[in-house]
Design an enzyme around this catalytic site. Structure first.
Site, PDB file in Angstrom:
ATOM      1  N   ASP A 274      -7.388   9.290  12.389  1.00 28.69           N
ATOM      2  CA  ASP A 274      -7.660   8.941  10.981  1.00 28.69           C
ATOM      3  C   ASP A 274      -8.362   7.584  10.885  1.00 28.69           C
ATOM      4  O   ASP A 274      -7.986   6.740  10.066  1.00 28.69           O
ATOM      5  CB  ASP A 274      -6.355   8.942  10.177  1.00 28.69           C
ATOM      6  CG  ASP A 274      -6.614   8.955   8.661  1.00 28.69           C
ATOM      7  OD1 ASP A 274      -7.751   9.284   8.252  1.00 28.69           O
ATOM      8  OD2 ASP A 274      -5.694   8.633   7.905  1.00 28.69           O
TER       9      ASP A 274
ATOM     10  N   GLY B 260       0.498   5.570   0.917  1.00 33.17           N
ATOM     11  CA  GLY B 260      -0.335   6.669   1.378  1.00 33.17           C
ATOM     12  C   GLY B 260       0.351   7.981   1.088  1.00 33.17           C
ATOM     13  O   GLY B 260       1.300   8.028   0.305  1.00 33.17           O
ATOM     14  N   GLY B 261      -0.122   9.033   1.723  1.00 31.18           N
ATOM     15  CA  GLY B 261       0.423  10.349   1.449  1.00 31.18           C
ATOM     16  C   GLY B 261       1.866  10.502   1.901  1.00 31.18           C
ATOM     17  O   GLY B 261       2.622  11.261   1.314  1.00 31.18           O
ATOM     18  N   MET B 262       2.246   9.788   2.934  1.00 32.05           N
ATOM     19  CA  MET B 262       3.583   9.986   3.503  1.00 32.05           C
ATOM     20  C   MET B 262       4.520   8.814   3.293  1.00 32.05           C
ATOM     21  O   MET B 262       5.729   8.970   3.365  1.00 32.05           O
ATOM     22  CB  MET B 262       3.467  10.198   5.016  1.00 32.05           C
ATOM     23  CG  MET B 262       2.966  11.567   5.410  1.00 32.05           C
ATOM     24  SD  MET B 262       2.946  11.727   7.197  1.00 32.05           S
ATOM     25  CE  MET B 262       4.687  11.677   7.576  1.00 32.05           C
TER      26      MET B 262
ATOM     27  N   VAL C 293       4.124   1.003   2.141  1.00 29.99           N
ATOM     28  CA  VAL C 293       4.233  -0.204   2.959  1.00 29.99           C
ATOM     29  C   VAL C 293       4.536  -1.382   2.036  1.00 29.99           C
ATOM     30  O   VAL C 293       3.871  -1.567   1.007  1.00 29.99           O
ATOM     31  CB  VAL C 293       2.936  -0.477   3.749  1.00 29.99           C
ATOM     32  CG1 VAL C 293       3.104  -1.713   4.628  1.00 29.99           C
ATOM     33  CG2 VAL C 293       2.564   0.729   4.607  1.00 29.99           C
TER      34      VAL C 293
ATOM     35  N   ALA D  13       0.842  -1.204   0.000  1.00 31.13           N
ATOM     36  CA  ALA D  13       0.000   0.000   0.000  1.00 31.13           C
ATOM     37  C   ALA D  13       0.864   1.236   0.000  1.00 31.13           C
ATOM     38  O   ALA D  13       2.032   1.183   0.371  1.00 31.13           O
ATOM     39  CB  ALA D  13      -0.892  -0.004   1.247  1.00 31.13           C
TER      40      ALA D  13
END
Lengths: 291, 230
Positions: free
Chosen positions: A144, A33-35, A38, A31
């Site tokens: 979140d 994400g924004g930062m 993984v 995966a």
């Protein structure tokens, strides 16, 4: 010529972190994400698959590194069966911070919820509440919560993931979270407390409620614009959902007489069945003798 | 902290001005390898040039670029080097009749397979601008693959080819381990080594294909970062 698919794969490959000097080898990307990204990786020391989270190239600043370390330490503090356990933290040769954690095989809550009985999902929701209540007791707000950040494992275990924007209760700072699941005060960048997570839990519950009035009422109370109007803590929210599951009256909803009868009937289904059968039998006997 | 973008190369913009003829030749080779196909296709699609005409235009353009001061007008503050080179190509196309010559010099060793480029164009539906960028990315990666091949073992490259360069997305590490007669962990270790070298080669190639450190970092982030999808 290299195909578009191969180019996409090579781009992904070239982004993979250099794990020289670590016991980890990348298997595949799971995966992004924004930062961070993984990966599924192998820990050669223990010969097991783990999840490795590393800062994206784009965000290699010291602030992002500090944030990543804070995230890892936050998870490390939260030893709970409903919170993904962390194994290790380190720094890549290029300076990027990474940490490793349990590899959760399963699906997100959003995927799991499709075509599942509501009662099963509510029982699962209660376990999510348990994990979040534990975090709150430790002074941490997730900030979140959403179906994508909750994994349901192969054996039905529920794990709250992605503590990347978690913070101490009443912390201020950047506006972080996901629209649709963010409390109004969170959207305004004001200090948030456990009631911001209660709002997000209400939003998750709303996806399960699908028109059921008591459940919708619980969800609406959890998502009240005024934090003071929401449940005081996650346990109170969970208690209302548990009462619903047990066909008891919930605190968030004032039911009318008909609804009370229906609920009473649902709660006492066995008794109602016996009494109904008895009445039917008596009616049949009455008419049979009267012929 | 170590650099996120380690590279030992320098921009072709500077290398083409070098007094060292070997460095100039190498820089020119790199420039041609990365840009010939994007520019050729751009000429074919934008101005609808006939294949032979576009071939001449492309080759003449590179011959001109080989002139030591041809890139002197480049201003890093105004545009990315890729954009500048395309603009230079457009100007070259507009003025080519004035030049009235079809010089083919410069000494590049890169083989320009125009027939292959033509075949690729047949099924192309992208805009010329999008295609220019996509072909540029492809060329950077293609050159990086060649360079990776030079620095890893045959076994490592064979695995890299079978897994990362193959269009077969269903092949597993276990299948590769069986096919190559090695343990699965050896497969992942070899692939990790090949990918590490490939990443270095991409960064080196990008460094050469850009003009400034800032542009290099921006291109590296766009190509290897998380925000843009190909």
């Amino acid at each position: 010529m290299i195909s578009d698919a191969t180019v996409a794969r090579l781009r992904s490959v070239a982004q993979q972190p250099d794990l020289t000097g670590t016991p980890y080898t990348i298997v595949r990307e799971i995966a992004r994400g924004g930062m961070s990204i993984v990966y599924e990786a192998v820990d050669a020391r223990l010969d097991r698959r783990i999840a490795l989270k590393v800062l994206a190239l784009e965000l290699s600043s010291s602030e992002a590194a500090r944030r990543m370390k804070y995230e890892a330490r936050t998870i490390a503090r939260l030893e709970h069966p409903g919170i993904v356990p962390i194994h290790d933290i380190g720094e890549l040769p290029d300076g990027r911070v990474f940490y490793t954690m349990k590899l959760v095989r399963g699906m997100t809550l959003g995927e799991f919820a499709r075509n599942r009985p509501r009662a099963d999902l509510l029982r699962l929701f209660l376990r999510i509440c348990d994990a979040i209540a534990f975090a709150h007791a430790a002074g941490i707000v997730h900030r979140d919560l959403k179906p994508e950040n909750i994994m349901v494992g192969e054996f039905g275990e529920v794990l709250v993931m992605d503590w990347g924007v978690a913070a101490s209760i009443d912390a201020t700072g950047e506006i972080a979270g996901t629209h649709g699941f963010m409390a109004p005060e969170q959207l305004r960048g004001e200090p948030v407390n456990r009631r911001a997570d209660i709002f997000a839990l209400g939003a998750i519950l709303q996806l399960v409620a699908s028109g059921d009035r008591p459940l919708c009422a619980i969800s609406e109370k959890a998502m009240a614009n005024d934090p003071g109007q929401r449940y005081g803590d996650v346990s109170a929210l969970a208690a209302d959902v548990a009462r619903y599951l047990d066909a008891q009256a919930v605190s968030a909803y004032r039911e009318n007489v008909a609804e009370r009868v229906v609920r009473w009937t649902r709660r006492n289904a066995a008794l109602v069945a016996v009494v109904t059968a008895y009445i039917v039998m008596r009616v049949i006997v009455f008419f049979w003798l009267g012929r | 902290m170590a650099s996120l973008f380690p590279t030992t190369r320098r921009s072709v913009v500077h290398a083409l001005r070098s007094d060292d003829s070997q460095e100039r030749t190498r820089a020119f080779d790199t420039l041609v390898a990365i840009y010939w196909k994007p520019l050729y296709k751009y000429a074919r699609m934008t101005w609808h040039r006939a294949p032979e005409d576009a071939e001449d235009l492309t080759q003449a353009f590179f011959a001109r670029v080989y002139e030591r001061e041809s890139l002197a007008g480049f201003d890093a503050g105004k545009a990315a080097f890729r954009t500048y080179l395309k603009t230079l190509f457009e100007r070259h196309a507009a003025n080519e009749s004035k030049a009235a010559t079809r010089i083919k010099r410069g000494g590049a060793t890169t083989q320009l397979d125009f027939a292959e480029a033509e075949a690729e164009l047949k099924h192309e539906t992208a805009t010329p601008e999008d295609l220019f960028y996509r072909d540029w990315v492809r060329s950077v990666f293609a050159l990086a693959i060649v360079r990776t091949r030079e620095v890893i073992t045959d076994e490592q490259f064979a695995l890299f080819e079978a897994y990362d360069l193959s269009d077969d997305r269903d092949v597993s590490y276990r299948e590769l381990a069986s096919r190559f007669g090695m343990r699965e962990t050896t497969v992942t270790n070899h692939l990790a080594a090949a990918r590490r070298k490939f990443r270095e080669a991409v960064l080196d190639t990008l460094r050469e294909a850009t003009a400034t450190d800032e542009e290099f970092r921006a291109e590296a982030r766009a190509l290897l970062g998380i925000e843009n999808d190909f």
